[in-house]
Design an enzyme around this catalytic site. Structure first.
Site, PDB file in Angstrom:
ATOM      1  N   GLU A   1      12.961 -15.948  38.330  1.00 36.89           N
ATOM      2  CA  GLU A   1      12.089 -16.732  39.207  1.00 36.89           C
ATOM      3  C   GLU A   1      10.650 -16.207  39.221  1.00 36.89           C
ATOM      4  OE1 GLU A   1      14.071 -17.186  43.010  1.00 36.89           O
ATOM      5  OE2 GLU A   1      15.663 -18.395  42.121  1.00 36.89           O
TER       6      GLU A   1
ATOM      7  N   GLU B   1      21.209 -20.086  38.055  1.00 39.44           N
ATOM      8  CA  GLU B   1      21.718 -20.067  39.430  1.00 39.44           C
ATOM      9  C   GLU B   1      21.836 -21.504  39.896  1.00 39.44           C
ATOM     10  OE1 GLU B   1      19.266 -17.879  42.143  1.00 39.44           O
ATOM     11  OE2 GLU B   1      19.085 -16.126  40.812  1.00 39.44           O
TER      12      GLU B   1
END
Length: 527
Positions: free
Chosen positions: A139, A259
Site C-alpha cells: 500500500e 488483500e
C-alpha cells in the site's frame, strides 16, 4: 500466468510479522507455529502472503543492518510455508506509512534505506524455492507530495530499484516472481495506468501486478446507509475487477488481489450484516474466477482461530470456499420477521439463483413440503402462513427456526424465522464518554442510525450523510440491552443542539430518539 493461477486461493498471515512492536505477537496474535501453517494449508489455501514490517528490526544508516534474529525468524516461517507446498509472498509492509511515505521531502534517505533493506532480503532468500516471491512495498503512499505526477514518479523509482536489486542478486532471484503494486494498491484507472507504464518499461515477463480490494466503502464500513450488497456495491466490484483484468490479464500480466475483505472487519465481523456479507463474498469469489484473478484473504486473526485451528464463522468460511469453484444461490434476505402478536401472514423472499436452480427448503433434516409449506413462482419464494405459524411456535422473541434454501450447486442459504416487536428505547443520562440508551430489542436487530438537527441538517461525524458509521458512532449491545453512542459521535455534535436519532432495524421498524449534549453531559429522551 500459470504460476499465479496455481496460487489461487491465498491467505494472509495478517497482524503478525507486520505488527509494529517488539515481535510478531505485538498485535495480539500468537507466535507462528508450523502446525498453524499446516492447518491453513489443510483448508485448501495454495498461497500465503506473509507481510513483514522491518522498521523496528534494523540498525542505523548507512548500512541499516537487519537484526539477525528477526531475519532468521522470518526465514524459519517462510521455510515452513514452502515445506507445506505454499506459494509464499513477503514484502515491506507498514514501512510504507512509517517512513517510505516521507520520500517526497526526504528522497535520498528513504531510497537508501529501502535499497539497503531489499539488498539484504534479496541476499537472504537468494537460493530459496521459486515458489517464494517478493512484493516491493505494501500500500505505497506519500505525504506532502505535489500530487499524482510526483507520487507516480516516486513509486516508479521504488519499483525499479526493487527490480534492479533483486535481479542483480543472482541465484533464483534472477528470475524470481516479483510483485509490483499500484499507488495505495488502488484499482482506479489512473493508478493502473501508472503501473502499466512501469511494467512496460521493465520488460520482464516474471512480474505480477497487485491491488487490494475491500469493497464499496459505504458498504465495507456500514456508513451512509450502505447496509446491503446492492447493485451499487456489486457494480463497484465488477468495475474494479474489470479494470485490472483489461489492463493486465488480457496482456498476460497476472494479477493478485493481495488483500480482500471488508474494512468493518477490523473492528469486528458483525459490523456488516451476515447475509449481506455472505452475498459479497459469494460474488467476489465468482467474479475473480471469471476474470482469472488470484485472491488472498486478509485475516488479522478475526477469521481463522490460530490456536483452536477452527473458523470463527463457519458459515462465512463455507461461502468463501465454495466461491472458489462454483456459485451459490442466495436470497434478498436471510431473515423473515414475524410480529409477536396478531395474525401470522405469508412472507416472501426474492431468490438470487446465480445460475443455479432452487431444489427445496429444509429445516434440519426435514424437507418442507412445496405447495403446503412454501411456494415458488419465478424467483419468489413464499413461506406460507401455516408453515410460519408452526415454525414460530410460542412466538418467543428472537430466532424461532432456521431454514435452509437449497440449490443445485454451492452452499445452502440460511433463513432465520424471527419473532419481534418494535424495539422500545428509554430515557437516559450520561456523558459524552459513556452514554447508552436502554433498549428492549424484542427480537429485532439494528441495521443503522441516522442523526439530524432540528433544521434537518446532518449531525455527528461524516456530516455529508445522515447515516452514521456502525460501531464507530453507535453500537448495539444485545446482551446488555442497550445501544451505545460513542465519544467519536459526540465529538462532532454541537453543544446544546438537540439531535434526533432514527434507528433503523432489520425488521423494517424505525424508532426515533432525541439526545442533547451539554458540555460533557448528555441527556436522551424517547421521541
Amino acid at each position: 500466468m500459470a504460476y499465479v493461477a496455481a496460487m489461487q486461493p491465498g491467505w494472509n498471515l495478517g497482524n503478525t510479522f507486520d505488527a509494529v512492536g517488539a515481535d510478531e505477537t505485538a498485535w495480539g496474535n500468537p507466535r507462528v507455529t508450523q502446525a498453524q501453517l499446516d492447518a491453513i494449508r489443510a483448508q485448501g489455501f495454495n498461497s500465503i502472503r506473509i507481510p513483514v514490517t522491518w522498521s523496528n528490526h534494523h540498525g542505523p544508516a548507512p548500512s541499516y543492518t537487519i537484526d539477525a534474529a528477526w531475519l532468521n525468524r522470518v526465514k524459519e516461517v517462510v521455510g515452513w510455508a514452502l515445506d507445506d507446498g505454499f506459494y509464499v509472498m513477503i514484502n515491506l509492509h507498514h514501512d510504507s506509512w512509517q517512513w517510505i511515505h516521507e520520500m517526497p521531502t526526504n528522497r535520498t534517505t528513504v531510497l537508501n534505506r529501502y535499497n539497503a533493506l531489499w539488498t539484504q532480503i534479496a541476499a537472504a532468500f537468494r537460493d530459496h524455492s521459486p515458489r517464494l516471491h517478493f512484493e516491493s512495498v505494501n500500500e505505497p503512499q506519500f505525504a506532502n507530495s505535489s500530487g499524482d505526477a510526483q507520487n507516480a514518479e516516486l513509486l516508479h523509482e521504488l519499483n525499479v530499484n526493487f527490480h534492479r536489486i533483486v535481479r542483480a542478486s543472482g541465484g533464483v532471484n534472477a528470475t524470481r516472481m516479483l510483485v509490483l503494486p499500484t499507488l495505495h494498491t488502488s484499482s482506479e484507472q489512473a493508478r493502473i495506468n501508472e503501473l502499466t507504464t512501469t511494467i512496460n518499461q521493465l520488460n520482464d515477463r516474471n512480474l505480477i501486478a497487485t491491488v487490494h480490494f475491500y469493497g464499496y466503502w459505504p458498504f465495507s464500513v456500514n456508513v451512509a446507509g450502505g447496509t446491503r450488497f446492492d447493485a451499487t456495491t456489486q457494480q463497484d466490484l465488477t468495475d474494479s475487477f474489470d479494470r485490472v483484468h483489461n489492463a493486465f490479464v488480457t496482456r498476460n500480466i497476472p494479477v493478485v488481489i493481495g488483500e480482500y475483505g471488508l474494512l468493518g472487519f477490523d473492528r469486528h465481523t458483525g459490523t456488516i450484516q451476515q447475509g449481506e456479507k455472505l452475498k459479497f463474498f459469494e460474488f467476489l469469489g465468482h467474479y475473480a474466477r471469471t476474470k482469472r484473478i488470484t485472491t488472498q484473504l486478509w485475516d488479522n486473526g478475526q477469521h481463522f482461530d490460530r490456536v483452536a485451528f477452527q473458523w470463527k464463522d463457519p458459515e462465512l468460511w463455507a461461502q468463501i470456499r465454495s466461491s472458489w469453484t462454483t456459485r451459490s444461490g442466495t436470497a434478498s434476505s436471510d431473515q423473515v420477521y414475524v410480529p409477536r402478536t396478531g395474525s401470522v401472514t405469508a412472507k416472501s423472499l426474492t431468490l438470487n439463483l446465480n445460475g443455479t436452480t432452487f431444489s427445496g427448503l429444509r429445516q434440519g433434516s426435514t424437507n418442507l413440503v412445496q405447495g403446503t409449506d412454501y411456494t415458488v413462482s419465478g424467483n419468489q419464494l413464499t413461506i406460507t402462513a401455516s408453515a410460519l405459524t408452526r415454525l414460530v411456535g410460542n412466538r418467543a422473541y428472537g430466532v424461532n427456526a432456521s431454514l435452509q434454501a437449497r440449490f443445485s450447486a454451492g452452499v445452502p442459504w440460511r433463513i432465520d424465522v424471527i419473532t419481534y416487536d418494535t424495539p422500545v428505547l428509554s430515557n437516559a443520562t450520561g456523558t459524552t464518554a459513556a452514554f447508552a440508551i436502554p433498549t428492549q430489542f424484542r427480537g429485532d436487530q439494528l441495521a443503522t442510525m441516522e442523526a439530524r438537527y432540528a433544521d434537518g441538517s446532518n449531525a455527528g461525524p461524516h456530516d455529508w450523510t445522515s447515516f452514521k458509521e456502525f460501531d464507530v458512532a453507535f453500537s448495539p449491545d444485545y446482551p446488555g440491552n442497550r445501544i451505545t453512542l460513542t465519544d467519536t459521535f459526540f465529538g462532532e455534535v454541537r453543544d446544546g443542539a438537540p439531535v434526533t436519532l432514527t434507528f433503523h432495524f432489520w425488521s423494517g421498524a424505525q424508532v426515533t430518539y432525541r439526545v442533547t449534549r451539554s458540555g460533557s453531559n448528555v441527556t436522551g429522551v424517547t421521541g
